[in-house]
Enzyme design. Structure first.
Site, PDB file in Angstrom:
ATOM      1  N   GLN A 117      25.732  44.048  33.974  1.00 59.43           N
ATOM      2  CA  GLN A 117      26.056  42.603  34.249  1.00 59.43           C
ATOM      3  C   GLN A 117      25.892  41.707  33.207  1.00 59.43           C
ATOM      4  O   GLN A 117      25.033  41.928  32.261  1.00 59.43           O
ATOM      5  CB  GLN A 117      25.505  42.332  35.485  1.00 59.43           C
ATOM      6  N   CYS A 118      26.587  40.580  33.170  1.00 61.27           N
ATOM      7  CA  CYS A 118      26.163  39.422  32.074  1.00 61.27           C
ATOM      8  C   CYS A 118      26.517  38.143  32.920  1.00 61.27           C
ATOM      9  O   CYS A 118      26.134  38.117  34.060  1.00 61.27           O
ATOM     10  CB  CYS A 118      27.243  39.742  30.921  1.00 61.27           C
ATOM     11  N   ARG A 119      26.744  37.112  32.225  1.00 57.53           N
ATOM     12  CA  ARG A 119      26.963  35.820  33.120  1.00 57.53           C
ATOM     13  C   ARG A 119      28.033  35.822  33.663  1.00 57.53           C
ATOM     14  O   ARG A 119      28.094  35.487  34.964  1.00 57.53           O
ATOM     15  CB  ARG A 119      27.137  34.601  31.723  1.00 57.53           C
ATOM     16  N   ILE A 174      26.426  37.123  36.921  1.00 54.22           N
ATOM     17  CA  ILE A 174      25.381  36.161  37.580  1.00 54.22           C
ATOM     18  C   ILE A 174      25.907  35.235  38.229  1.00 54.22           C
ATOM     19  O   ILE A 174      25.282  34.501  39.146  1.00 54.22           O
ATOM     20  CB  ILE A 174      24.172  36.213  36.473  1.00 54.22           C
TER      21      ILE A 174
END
Length: 105
Positions: A61-63, A91
């Site tokens: 996961q990232c932004r 996120i």
């Protein structure tokens, strides 16, 4: 590329399923807010492949989902792993669905 939604991730967390969550954002982003995953920034993902689980699902996961998608592609190409998933929407999607007060860079 396989993807997982934030709703599916929350269900895995609530069910205490065995999986690894890797956050590929930069450390300053991770410090601001995170989902308790292992922080391996995208730039170092191929250097730290020894930290990526082979025996259970791995959710990256990232932004927003773009960097984690790149990480999944890089690791799949480098190692041929089939247990990798990208967190769709990152996120930001988690914030929108579950934690509107969460600060995100």
């Amino acid at each position: 590329m396989k993807e997982i939604t934030v709703q599916e991730l929350k269900q895995k967390i609530d069910n205490r399923e065995d999986f690894q969550l890797i956050d590929v954002r930069e450390p300053f982003e991770y410090e601001m807010s995170n989902l308790n995953g292992l922080n391996i920034p995208l730039a170092g993902i191929l250097i730290e492949t020894d930290k990526i689980a082979r025996d259970k699902p791995v959710i990256m996961q990232c932004r927003s989902g773009a960097r984690s998608a790149a990480a999944v592609n890089q690791v799949e190409q480098q190692l041929g792993l089939q247990n990798l998933y990208n967190l769709k929407g990152g996120i930001l999607a988690w914030k929108a669905e579950f934690e509107p007060e969460m600060q995100v860079y």
